[in-house]
Design a protein around this motif. Structure first.
Motif, PDB file in Angstrom:
ATOM      1  N   LEU A   1     -12.184   5.303 -14.780  1.00  0.00           N
ATOM      2  CA  LEU A   1     -11.298   4.987 -13.650  1.00  0.00           C
ATOM      3  C   LEU A   1     -11.965   5.264 -12.308  1.00  0.00           C
ATOM      4  O   LEU A   1     -11.583   4.671 -11.300  1.00  0.00           O
TER       5      LEU A   1
ATOM      6  N   ILE B   1      -3.861  -1.037 -15.159  1.00  0.00           N
ATOM      7  CA  ILE B   1      -5.149  -1.328 -14.518  1.00  0.00           C
ATOM      8  C   ILE B   1      -5.446  -2.828 -14.471  1.00  0.00           C
ATOM      9  O   ILE B   1      -6.299  -3.259 -13.680  1.00  0.00           O
ATOM     10  N   SER B   2      -4.765  -3.622 -15.307  1.00  0.00           N
ATOM     11  CA  SER B   2      -4.924  -5.082 -15.211  1.00  0.00           C
ATOM     12  C   SER B   2      -3.754  -5.731 -15.937  1.00  0.00           C
ATOM     13  O   SER B   2      -3.104  -5.114 -16.789  1.00  0.00           O
TER      14      SER B   2
ATOM     15  N   MET C   1     -13.329   2.088 -10.976  1.00  0.00           N
ATOM     16  CA  MET C   1     -12.458   0.931 -11.132  1.00  0.00           C
ATOM     17  C   MET C   1     -11.597   0.697  -9.887  1.00  0.00           C
ATOM     18  O   MET C   1     -11.105   1.643  -9.271  1.00  0.00           O
TER      19      MET C   1
ATOM     20  N   VAL D   1      -8.190  -1.406  -8.664  1.00  0.00           N
ATOM     21  CA  VAL D   1      -7.005  -2.085  -9.179  1.00  0.00           C
ATOM     22  C   VAL D   1      -6.184  -2.593  -7.996  1.00  0.00           C
ATOM     23  O   VAL D   1      -5.965  -1.861  -7.027  1.00  0.00           O
TER      24      VAL D   1
END
Length: 556
Positions: free
Chosen positions: A62, A88-89, A65, A67
């Motif tokens: 994370l 997250i997606s 990442m 988002v």
């Protein structure tokens, strides 16, 4: 299959270690894997990898990442905090959710019903997950969302005055909000919590390893500034109605078997009341001198002076440099059934077993000097004075040392050599300073390079201070930052010390009112003073800290 069984089958822990962790879990109520990591039986990364392989789940990082906001809004913040998971997606039919606990399947069924989407689970490190949630939803973001639907004026009328065990499930939202802020500070190893009111915002910052950083609280916390201060006043037993005068109090709380004292200071400011809470971990009172990181040569010399029958021993340094911790560790070293030790402090920071401790109370004229005079009638062997602030206290300390008592105290000076001149400036006669002061220990706290991400590199010529030796291999350490150190590159602190013992020649200099520079020069030449700059640079040479950090803390 439980997580303990998975770890045993993969050979990461033994059956006895699992049994020990289960017993500890029953005592504390923690998750089993948390207990295993805390006991040192297995690494957190190894637990995550074992779960991922067993359940055939992808592990995501994370920290790397990004988002989009629309995906983050798919789940309400109350569920994100409650279930410790984040979206997250997403696609038209599927929502990918990162979690650190894939065993709570009923919770994810609730998410399927709520979103109307299929849920695909991926694994993430819990520390990264908590940081991700704090960054994107804010500390106590779920509580603030709940409060946003209430009248903030009503939140000031808090009736629950308990200040004991923090309970994350407390019904009152404002109580939970304050508890979340305190617990987050404890989890992050903060030593101070700063709540600062401004015209249009309320800023909350934590001091971690001596450096202030934003707590990551949503901007909506500003609406509840008065309610937060009111709650803290109740917990500290202060007057909620009084908003014009400074107030000081204390909060005692327990978390996961550890007890913490929070010293509360509230001061009226232009835009509201500012609050600072000093977080004191009571386990610190049990530290010994060996735990402070004091170099062996200084330790041996300090051990010699703290066992003397009389005289004054001073620990100097700025606020937050660990002076009180050193004094408590010194007391722990020498206090026994054959020795009576009495302290007078403002405030009493830690409770030390076997030591009689007195709290300064100016309202009843219990000042340092008055308390010290009273202490002498209790037949003490050792006296600790929290701080020598004025002439009256300094005179009382000198008289106590000259009548056969060993006196410990602190003084605010930049180095050891400056302590004698500080006492002279207060008005103490030079011959009294020379005959009473036995040794002065100056100290600073330097941040340690994170062990998880620290790495060695070649030192540049510009990094070598004048007059100091480079590391023998020409290498120094640096750290880019990782989840263990909150991306700062540092985790924990270690002391840098300089010790000055007064020899006959140094006492002569004090009698003749020599300045600190002259005392420092003679003491160094005699081998009775190890300079702070040398101590800090030794930590660089040993690969414990960086050149920049050493120079930040000590003028090199």
């Amino acid at each position: 299959m439980g997580i303990g069984t998975i770890l045993v089958e993969r050979g990461l822990i033994t059956e006895p270690e699992l049994d020990e962790a289960i017993r500890e879990q029953k005592r504390t109520g923690e998750r089993l894997d948390h207990v295993l990591v805390r006991l040192g039986h297995v690494a957190q990364d190894a637990v995550l990898e074992a779960i991922g392989r067993q359940l055939d789940m992808e592990i995501v990082d994370l920290a790397e990442m990004e988002v989009d906001d629309e995906t983050l809004r798919t789940l309400p913040s109350r569920l994100v905090f409650k279930q410790l998971c984040v979206p997250i997606s997403r696609t038209e039919t599927t929502l990918q959710i990162a979690t650190c606990d894939p065993f709570e399947l009923s919770a994810f069924d609730e998410l399927r019903l709520l979103t109307g989407l299929g849920v695909e689970l991926v694994l993430a490190d819990e520390r990264d997950l908590r940081k991700f949630i704090r960054s994107h939803y804010g500390v106590a973001g779920d509580t603030l969302d709940a409060l946003a639907t209430e009248d903030p004026a009503e939140a000031e009328h808090i009736l629950d005055a308990s200040g004991g065990e923090l309970d994350a499930d407390e019904e009152a939202s404002v109580i939970k909000l304050v508890n979340d802020l305190l617990l987050e500070a404890i989890r992050e190893r903060a030593t101070d919590i700063h709540i600062e009111p401004y015209e249009e915002e309320l800023t909350i910052r934590y001091r971690i390893d001596g450096v202030l950083s934003e707590a990551g609280v949503p901007a909506s916390v500003n609406r509840f500034r008065n309610a937060i201060v009111s709650r803290l006043k109740i917990m500290a037993g202060l007057n909620i109605a009084e908003k014009r005068k400074p107030q000081d109090g204390r909060i005692t709380l327990r978390h996961k078997g550890r007890e913490f004292d929070l010293r509360v200071s509230i001061i009226p400011m232009i835009a509201g009341e500012g609050v600072v809470l000093r977080v004191l971990d009571n386990s610190v009172a049990k530290l010994g001198l060996d735990d402070l990181g004091m170099p062996k040569p200084i330790m041996e010399r300090w051990d010699t002076v703290i066992t003397r029958p009389h005289g004054i021993l001073l620990v100097t340094g700025p606020t937050g440099s660990g002076k009180s911790t050193t004094l408590y560790a010194s007391l722990n070293r020498i206090v026994s059934e054959a020795v009576k030790a009495v302290t007078i402090e403002d405030p009493v920071e830690y409770h030390v077993e076997g030591v009689n401790q007195i709290q300064v109370n100016t309202a009843t004229d219990m000042t340092f000097a008055a308390g010290l005079r009273a202490i002498l009638r209790h037949d003490p062997d050792i006296i600790m004075i929290g701080e020598i602030r004025d002439l009256e206290t300094a005179e009382a300390a000198v008289q106590a040392s000259l009548t056969g008592h060993l006196v410990f105290s602190t003084l605010h000076t930049n180095d050891a050599a400056g302590a004698t001149t500080r006492l002279l400036d207060m008005g103490i006669e030079p011959f009294l300073v020379a005959s009473s002061v036995e040794a002065i220990l100056a100290q600073r706290l330097v941040r340690r390079v994170c062990e998880s991400c620290g790495r060695r590199r070649e030192m540049t010529a510009a990094e070598l201070p004048e007059g100091l030796e480079p590391p023998s291999d020409g290498m120094v350490v640096e750290a880019p930052g990782c989840r263990e150190c909150r991306r700062t590159g540092f985790r924990g602190r270690v002391g840098a010390f300089e010790l000055l013992r007064l020899t006959d020649s140094i006492r002569d200099l004090v009698v003749n009112r020599a300045d600190a520079t002259r005392i420092r020069k003679v003491a160094t030449a005699e081998g009775e003073l190890d300079l702070l700059r040398d101590a800090a640079w030794d930590l660089v040479r040993a690969g414990i800290t960086t050149p920049a950090e050493a120079m930040r803390v000590v003028r090199i």
